[in-house]
Design an enzyme around this catalytic site. Structure first.
Site: not given
Length: 872
Positions: A463, A533
């Site tokens: 992330d 994602e």
């Protein structure tokens, strides 16, 4: 000390007779026990004479809780709320499990022992090595009463350890090894399930990857690889560089020869002489500038799925030392070259052998307890190919070596790297141990993966990108460990302090959005750049899976807390709200749980189809799309393309439809009909027919055209106008036919004169909807009837359906069912959840394992407006 050494070079064209090292897996015969009962005396527990009375039976790889499940201590942990109720389970609604510390009263707060015995006797000039491919998290390792490694050095989920235990071997040949394992703490660089599912109560402590025993001479060879540079203009030649790590296990200097040969390339046998000091190691290269035989003409190239054949060669390497064979390895490899570049709009674009490729894949999850399940693994990989996907992403929860070997063979790309939302990205909190473990973990994983043609990229963050000092260290390791592929700083668009822009994004959504979102959004998760994602959210399985997942008392509408627990482990208390609201407003409120699961298939079909179609239509403005997720680690109703029971449903077949090689589609943004050619061949004289049909089956207009399809192309052809005199739902039927009459693509849409309207307030995980489309007319469709004929051979069904009614036979689901009522799973259908025009016939095939069907098979067909039909 590790160094690149200067060597004397020999070249021979004689065939090599490569001898393999003696290596075997220590898989069976393990026992497991808590130190609360067994104590902490490693010297005694690792004695061959120790009696492990009352210990639990185990195999390796396994986790502690996985072992207890397999030994029958915990029954059916995935059913209902059983997992939540396990002893030591840390569970709080609405909280990320990785941040929940293990309670001091947990049975896993103290170390657990793994113990087994093995046969190996000392022999002159031979070394016996114990290799641990993965220990979670830290351990003391004992052999025959001697501690051979301790928890100050054996730490790290992703580390690999190879220990020379020659001096500890018993002369009798009867030996024992005992491993005292500690669960990871909240600051440890561990594996974690983040928000995918609940974290097991032991935090997956154990020997989660295989353990090996090998016998070698003084010099070992490890992690051989072949790096390819392909002539991307002609594809007629490639330069190969062979590399391998060698290590001297002895306390004296040795001279040796590294011999490498490639099966399938005439004369490809090369040698290098070397000298290693005591305990010294080196990386040896054999390059085409010194070995012209490694300049290969007309190679069989490795291609990913849909672009060609994933051709493999076999590399065999051997080291001779002291005039005798010391060790050997062999590894399959592919001749291929992966590169990446930034597009003019800043997106990361990958090329394979010089050819552009749109990455289309899903996020892979292994079993929650990391139990080896080769049949499940094979079935899931076949599903990826069946959906026409070309990539899988692994985030931290890595699979075993078998997975990567299968991906190599099947031609599936693998995208992998570190995990998010855990100490892996809490760099300000790192101390000396975290820096050491992170570096060693990366080194071990790069060595492990660098030879696999399927692995095309490594992500140094998930992330978030690592800070400059960490990223520089990572990049240095990747360079010194000869990583042959691109790297990316993270899975997000956040620029790295050191390397700058990533060229990818992970801006969501992760929750339900309407099908129109993917082509309309231009700021978050829409079809532009490389989305690492994203997902349309909920993936509620058919009712048959729900009945295996929870007690009958919980299968009701509205949904109760058991459903929420099986949606990302209940970490998000309102996770299904947007999906449920959209269903109720768009299609009408479901009346029962079965109605809810049936309508869910309609929503997941249109959601997944629209997402993949958008990225395909916009290639190469869009360069990649990873569905979050591909599968689940346990029975879940969120984030997957098929459920835990391997039952393909709406999302699966929507994905398969969108990714078919040649595909016709409807554009939700500008109402155009578009065609995508994903092949490397042009198509000529292709005929397209588009029809609009009312929910009662009446024609609302049509258009026909003939077109030329260039290779690897996407084109918009004409606008499909909204029909006159219709309010609410209607259908669009698109057919693409080859010049010789073969069906290339069929696609059936339910559309509405009242569209979904997005709000202006997107976030990183969702985009609100200002107003919803109206599909409630689908609830009032006239009934239709279908005639079915079926023929069965072993593991195969051929079904012909004919719509004998006057209305569209909408959203027909087909299942192969045995005499015991159980569905044949896994199963591969040509197509499913199909719709038939009045009078239309269509034949479909299904393949399955004959052994999975008990009793005479039959086919069951149900539809949105068609009653249950059985064909035997």
């Amino acid at each position: 000390m590790k160094r690149i050494i200067t060597v004397c070079i020999l070249l021979s064209s004689a065939a090599a007779a490569v001898q393999g090292q003696t290596r075997r897996a220590l898989h069976d015969g393990w026992q497991v026990q808590t130190s609360e009962k067994a104590g902490r005396d490693g010297a005694a527990i690792s004695s061959p004479s120790y009696r492990a009375t009352g210990w639990y039976r185990a195999t390796v790889p396994s986790t502690v809780v996985g072992t207890l499940v397999e030994d029958g201590v915990f029954k059916n942990p995935f059913y209902g709320m059983n997992l939540r109720d396990m002893p030591g389970m840390s569970y709080k609604i609405g909280q990320n499990f990785v941040h929940l510390p293990m309670d001091s009263t947990s049975p896993y707060a103290k170390p657990w022992w793994y113990r087994t015995t093995f046969r190996a006797a000392p022999a002159r000039g031979k070394h016996v090595l114990l290799q641990f491919d993965g220990i979670n998290y830290r351990a003391n390792i004992w052999v025959n009463g001697h501690r051979v490694a301790d928890s100050s050095t054996v730490a790290g989920t992703y580390r690999r350890f190879e220990l020379d235990v020659t001096d500890e071997l018993a002369k009798s040949g009867n030996n024992a090894v005992a491993v005292e394992i500690y669960a990871p703490g909240t600051a440890d660089l561990q594996t974690t399930w983040v928000d995918w599912n609940p974290s097991p109560p032991d935090k997956d402590m154990g020997l989660w990857q295989p353990v090996w025993l090998s016998t070698t001479g003084d010099v070992v060879v490890r992690y051989p690889q072949v790096v390819s540079h392909v002539d991307t203009t002609s594809l007629k030649s490639a330069d190969l560089t062979i590399g391998a790590d060698v290590k001297n296990l002895s306390s004296r200097s040795v001279r040796g020869v590294l011999v490498a040969s490639i099966r399938g390339i005439t004369g490809a046998r090369v040698e290098r002489r070397f000298t290693l000091g005591p305990r010294d190691s080196a990386y040896l290269e054999l390059a085409p500038d010194s070995f012209p035989v490694l300049h290969v003409r007309n190679p069989r190239l490795w291609w990913p799925a849909q672009l060609g054949t994933p051709a493999l060669y076999d590399l065999a390497v051997r080291v001779n030392a002291g005039g005798a064979a010391s060790d050997a390895q062999h590894v399959p490899f592919g001749i291929r070259e992966v590169t990446s570049e930034m597009t003019p709009k800043g997106a990361k674009l990958f090329r394979i052998n010089g050819k552009r490729i749109l990455i289309r894949g899903g996020g892979w999850a292994p079993d929650m307890f990391f139990r080896p399940q080769p049949e499940r693994q094979d079935a899931q990989l076949r599903y990826a190919l069946d959906m026409h996907l070309n990539a899988l992403r692994l985030e931290g929860n890595y699979e075993n070596d078998r997975f990567f070997a299968r991906a190599d063979t099947l031609g599936l790309f693998v995208m992998t790297g570190w995990v998010c939302c855990s100490p892996w990205e809490e760099w300000p909190k790192w101390g000396p141990e975290q820096y050491t473990v992170a570096a060693a973990s990366l080194r071990d994983q790069i060595r492990r993966l660098r030879a696999h043609p399927s692995v095309f990229v490594w992500l140094n963050g998930s992330d978030n990108p690592p800070p400059a000092n960490v990223e520089q260290r990572y990049l240095d390791i990747e360079r010194t460990q000869h990583w042959p592929n691109p790297t990316i700083s993270s899975a997000s668009a956040k620029p790295a302090q050191f390397s700058g822009a990533s060229g990818v994004k992970m801006t969501g959504p992760y929750d339900w959005v309407p099908p129109s979102y993917w082509l309309q959004d231009s700021t978050h998760g829409g079809a532009w750049s490389y989305n690492t994602e994203t997902s349309p959210g909920a993936a509620v399985p058919p009712i048959e899976s729900i009945r295996r997942m929870m007690p009958e008392r919980d299968i009701k509408w509205p949904l109760d807390s058991v459903w929420l627990f099986h949606a990302a482990g209940g970490q998000f208390t309102h996770l299904l709200d947007r999906f449920d609201t959209a269903m109720t407003v768009r299609f009408g409120a479901p009346k029962t749980a079965e109605d809810y699961t049936k309508t869910s298939q309609l929503m997941t079909y249109e959601g997944e189809r629209a997402m993949f179609e958008a990225y395909r239509r916009n290639k190469y403005t869009s360069t990649g799309i990873i569905q979050w997720m591909f599968d689940n680690a346990w029975p879940s109703i969120y984030w997957h393309l098929f459920d835990w029971y391997l039952r393909p449903a709406g999302g699966y077949f929507g994905t398969k439809k969108a990714n078919e090689p040649v595909h016709v589609l409807y554009s939700y943004d500008d109402h155009t009909v578009a065609v995508v050619n994903g092949s490397r061949d042009a198509l000529h004289g292709v005929r397209l027919r588009a029809r609009l049909v009312s929910t009662s089956g009446a024609s609302l207009g049509s258009r026909d055209t003939t077109l030329e399809l260039p290779a690897d192309s996407s084109m918009r052809l004409f606008v499909l106008p909204e029909p006159r005199g219709v309010s609410g739902a209607y259908f669009a039927d698109l057919r693409l036919t080859a010049a010789d009459g073969r069906a290339l693509s069929t696609n059936f849409y339910w559309l509405s004169t009242t569209p979904d309207v997005l709000a202006d307030t997107s976030t990183w995980y969702m985009t609100p909807v200002k107003s919803f489309a109206d599909y409630t007319a689908l609830r009032r469709m006239p009934a239709s009837t279908v005639r079915v004929a079926a023929a069965f051979t072993s593991g195969h069904a051929r079904v012909t359906l004919t719509n004998t009614g006057k209305a569209v036979a909408f959203f027909l689901r087909l299942r192969v069912v045995g005499g015991d009522g159980a569905e044949a799973l896994p199963v591969l259908w040509d197509d499913n959840y199909i719709s038939l025009m009045p009078g239309e016939s269509r034949s479909l095939s299904a393949s399955y394992r004959a052994a999975d069907v008990h009793g005479a098979p039959h086919v069951e067909i149900t539809g949105w407006n068609v009653g249950r039909v059985v064909a035997r």
